[in-house]
Design a protein around this motif. Sequence first.
Motif, mmCIF file in Angstrom:
data_model
loop_
_atom_site.group_PDB
_atom_site.id
_atom_site.type_symbol
_atom_site.label_atom_id
_atom_site.label_comp_id
_atom_site.label_asym_id
_atom_site.label_seq_id
_atom_site.Cartn_x
_atom_site.Cartn_y
_atom_site.Cartn_z
ATOM 1 N N ASN A 246 3.356 7.967 5.033
ATOM 2 C CA ASN A 246 4.346 8.971 4.637
ATOM 3 C C ASN A 246 4.330 10.177 5.570
ATOM 4 O O ASN A 246 4.823 11.250 5.227
ATOM 5 C CB ASN A 246 4.104 9.416 3.198
ATOM 6 C CG ASN A 246 2.814 10.198 3.033
ATOM 7 O OD1 ASN A 246 1.931 10.111 3.891
ATOM 8 N ND2 ASN A 246 2.692 10.946 1.960
ATOM 9 N N GLY A 247 3.725 9.977 6.755
ATOM 10 C CA GLY A 247 3.686 11.057 7.727
ATOM 11 C C GLY A 247 2.407 11.857 7.722
ATOM 12 O O GLY A 247 2.302 12.846 8.442
ATOM 13 N N THR A 248 1.406 11.437 6.945
ATOM 14 C CA THR A 248 0.140 12.170 6.861
ATOM 15 C C THR A 248 -1.023 11.245 7.179
ATOM 16 O O THR A 248 -1.103 10.135 6.646
ATOM 17 C CB THR A 248 -0.052 12.779 5.465
ATOM 18 O OG1 THR A 248 1.031 13.668 5.189
ATOM 19 C CG2 THR A 248 -1.362 13.545 5.380
ATOM 20 N N LEU A 249 -1.924 11.707 8.060
ATOM 21 C CA LEU A 249 -3.163 10.990 8.369
ATOM 22 C C LEU A 249 -4.331 11.815 7.856
ATOM 23 O O LEU A 249 -4.385 13.033 8.058
ATOM 24 C CB LEU A 249 -3.311 10.785 9.884
ATOM 25 C CG LEU A 249 -2.305 9.865 10.572
ATOM 26 C CD1 LEU A 249 -2.590 9.810 12.074
ATOM 27 C CD2 LEU A 249 -2.352 8.462 9.991
ATOM 28 N N ARG B 129 1.522 9.578 -5.916
ATOM 29 C CA ARG B 129 2.009 10.941 -5.654
ATOM 30 C C ARG B 129 3.170 11.313 -6.574
ATOM 31 O O ARG B 129 3.340 12.484 -6.924
ATOM 32 C CB ARG B 129 2.391 11.068 -4.177
ATOM 33 C CG ARG B 129 1.175 10.999 -3.258
ATOM 34 C CD ARG B 129 1.545 11.169 -1.813
ATOM 35 N NE ARG B 129 2.212 9.995 -1.250
ATOM 36 C CZ ARG B 129 1.586 8.940 -0.769
ATOM 37 N NH1 ARG B 129 0.264 8.875 -0.782
ATOM 38 N NH2 ARG B 129 2.260 7.926 -0.262
ATOM 39 N N ALA B 130 3.968 10.328 -6.976
ATOM 40 C CA ALA B 130 5.041 10.606 -7.936
ATOM 41 C C ALA B 130 4.473 10.993 -9.296
ATOM 42 O O ALA B 130 4.967 11.920 -9.951
ATOM 43 C CB ALA B 130 5.961 9.393 -8.065
ATOM 44 N N PHE B 131 3.428 10.279 -9.740
ATOM 45 C CA PHE B 131 2.792 10.621 -11.018
ATOM 46 C C PHE B 131 2.229 12.041 -10.966
ATOM 47 O O PHE B 131 2.325 12.802 -11.945
ATOM 48 C CB PHE B 131 1.668 9.634 -11.330
ATOM 49 C CG PHE B 131 2.146 8.219 -11.564
ATOM 50 C CD1 PHE B 131 3.423 7.974 -12.036
ATOM 51 C CD2 PHE B 131 1.320 7.132 -11.288
ATOM 52 C CE1 PHE B 131 3.870 6.663 -12.238
ATOM 53 C CE2 PHE B 131 1.747 5.836 -11.503
ATOM 54 C CZ PHE B 131 3.022 5.600 -11.972
ATOM 55 N N ASP C 135 0.830 -1.204 0.000
ATOM 56 C CA ASP C 135 0.000 0.000 0.000
ATOM 57 C C ASP C 135 0.866 1.257 0.000
ATOM 58 O O ASP C 135 0.516 2.259 -0.634
ATOM 59 C CB ASP C 135 -0.954 -0.010 1.198
ATOM 60 C CG ASP C 135 -0.237 -0.204 2.523
ATOM 61 O OD1 ASP C 135 0.945 -0.579 2.508
ATOM 62 O OD2 ASP C 135 -0.868 0.025 3.578
ATOM 63 N N SER C 136 2.015 1.214 0.684
ATOM 64 C CA SER C 136 2.926 2.357 0.659
ATOM 65 C C SER C 136 3.523 2.546 -0.732
ATOM 66 O O SER C 136 3.652 3.680 -1.216
ATOM 67 C CB SER C 136 4.049 2.161 1.685
ATOM 68 O OG SER C 136 3.539 2.046 2.993
ATOM 69 N N LEU C 137 3.865 1.440 -1.385
ATOM 70 C CA LEU C 137 4.436 1.508 -2.736
ATOM 71 C C LEU C 137 3.446 2.122 -3.725
ATOM 72 O O LEU C 137 3.812 3.011 -4.512
ATOM 73 C CB LEU C 137 4.838 0.102 -3.188
ATOM 74 C CG LEU C 137 5.438 -0.015 -4.598
ATOM 75 C CD1 LEU C 137 6.800 0.652 -4.651
ATOM 76 C CD2 LEU C 137 5.543 -1.488 -5.007
ATOM 77 N N MET C 138 2.191 1.695 -3.664
ATOM 78 C CA MET C 138 1.197 2.232 -4.597
ATOM 79 C C MET C 138 0.903 3.695 -4.301
ATOM 80 O O MET C 138 0.728 4.499 -5.224
ATOM 81 C CB MET C 138 -0.071 1.380 -4.532
ATOM 82 C CG MET C 138 0.112 -0.026 -5.077
ATOM 83 S SD MET C 138 -1.428 -0.975 -5.270
ATOM 84 C CE MET C 138 -1.868 -1.255 -3.550
ATOM 85 N N GLY C 139 0.842 4.060 -3.021
ATOM 86 C CA GLY C 139 0.619 5.460 -2.685
ATOM 87 C C GLY C 139 1.745 6.356 -3.176
ATOM 88 O O GLY C 139 1.497 7.460 -3.689
#
Length: 412
Positions: A337-340, A170-172, A162-166
Amino acid sequence: MVKNGEYFKMKDMRERGMSITQIADELGRDRKTVRKWLQADEPCGYPIRKPVAGKLDAYKDYIRKRMAEGCLNAMVILDEIRAKGYTGGSTMLRLFMQPLRPAVQSKATERFETQPGEQAQVDWGEFKVEQDGRMKRLYAFIMVLGYSRAMYVEFTEDSRLDSLMGCHTRAFTYFGGVTRTCLYDNMKTVVTGQDESGETIWNEPFTRFAGHYGFTLRRCKPYRARTKGKVENGVGYVRKNFWPRVSTFTGLQDLNAQARHWLNTIANQRLHGTTFRVPWEMWKEESLRPVTEVPFAYAERHPRKVSSDCYVSFEANRYTVPFQYVGSVVEIEDEKNGTLRFYCGGQLIAEHPKSMGRRQIVSNKKHFEGIRSTSSRPVGEPTPRYVPQAAPEVLERSLSVYDSLMEEAVLQ
C-alpha cells in the motif's frame, strides 16, 4: 404593444372605410393607440435585448473540457469552478451538463437494508495511472458498512491475498471495530469454488483470518453483483468523485493520504443520497465488535543485510536504516500500500514510503545522526616505542684483589 398582424388588420379595416372609433371598438384598443398605429408607415418591432452574461458562461468551456476527459460528476466540477471564482449554485451547472451526458440505461432492482453492525461489503476497483510514459494498474480496496454507508478506501499494488488481509486489518482500525459478517463476490482470494451441492468453498487462509477477527463470510449470488450494491456504488463513487480530484501523486503513500483526506472531509461527511443522512453520524449507531489486539501474520517479511553505508536494497531501490544496524540482517515487510517497514529482532526500526520507480534512493537523515560523534577520530597506524638498552651489571671486588693481579703481572 401592437403586434404586426394587428397592425395590418387596422390598415385593412381603415381602407374598408371604418372609422377609428369603430376599429378601436372592434379590436378592443384605445382610439389613441389606433390613430398612432395608423399614422405609422410600418409596424414597430420589439426592442432587441442585449444578451446578459450568465454566471456559468465563463466556465462552460472548462466544463466541456472536463466532461470530455471523463469527469461527469457535477459536484466535483462544482468544487473546481468555485475555486476559479464561480458564485452560482449546482442546479444551473446540472442543467447545463445534462444534455452533454452519455445516455445511461438503468435496471430496476430491490434494495435490502441491514441492521447496525451487521454487514460490511468489500470489493476491488481497478485504476490506471501514467508512470514514465507507460500505463500502470493500481487497485483500490473499498469497504462500505451496510447500515451507515461509511466507507474506507486504500490503494495497493495488487489484489493478492496478503494485500486483501492487510487492507481488512487497516479498515477495521479505521472504523474502530468489526461487523458480524462481510459480503464478497467471487474473488479468487476469498472463494475457491463450490462443491457438488452448490455450497461455497472458501479460501482456507482467508477463513483463518476471518476467524481470527471474528466475522462470518458471506458470498453474493453469482452474476448478481447488485446484491452487494452498496460497495458497487462505492466503487463508482470513488471513480467519479475522488479519482478526478487527483492531479498528481508521488507514490502510493501520498495517494492514500489524499484518499484518507477525501474520506474524512467529503465521502463520509456528505449527505448520502439514499439514507439522506451523513455516514459518519450514522456510524455512531453501528454496534461494531472490538478489534482484537493480537495481530494476524499476513505479510511476508524479506530478509536483507544492511550495507556499510546504512542502506538496504529492496526491489531495485535502496532504503536507509539507523547506522547502528550496519552489518545486521533486517526483515522488510511490504504491505503493498506504499509503505515499507523494517524490523530487526522483531522490533520496528524504520519505515519508508515505497518508491514506485527503480534505482531510487530513499533516505532518512535521522538514520545518520550520531554516526560522526561515535567514529569521527581516525584509528592511527601502530607506532613502535623506543626502549633504551639496559647497562651491563659490574661485579664489585675489593682493591686488594686488583693489587694481587698487578703483582702477578709484574713477576711474569
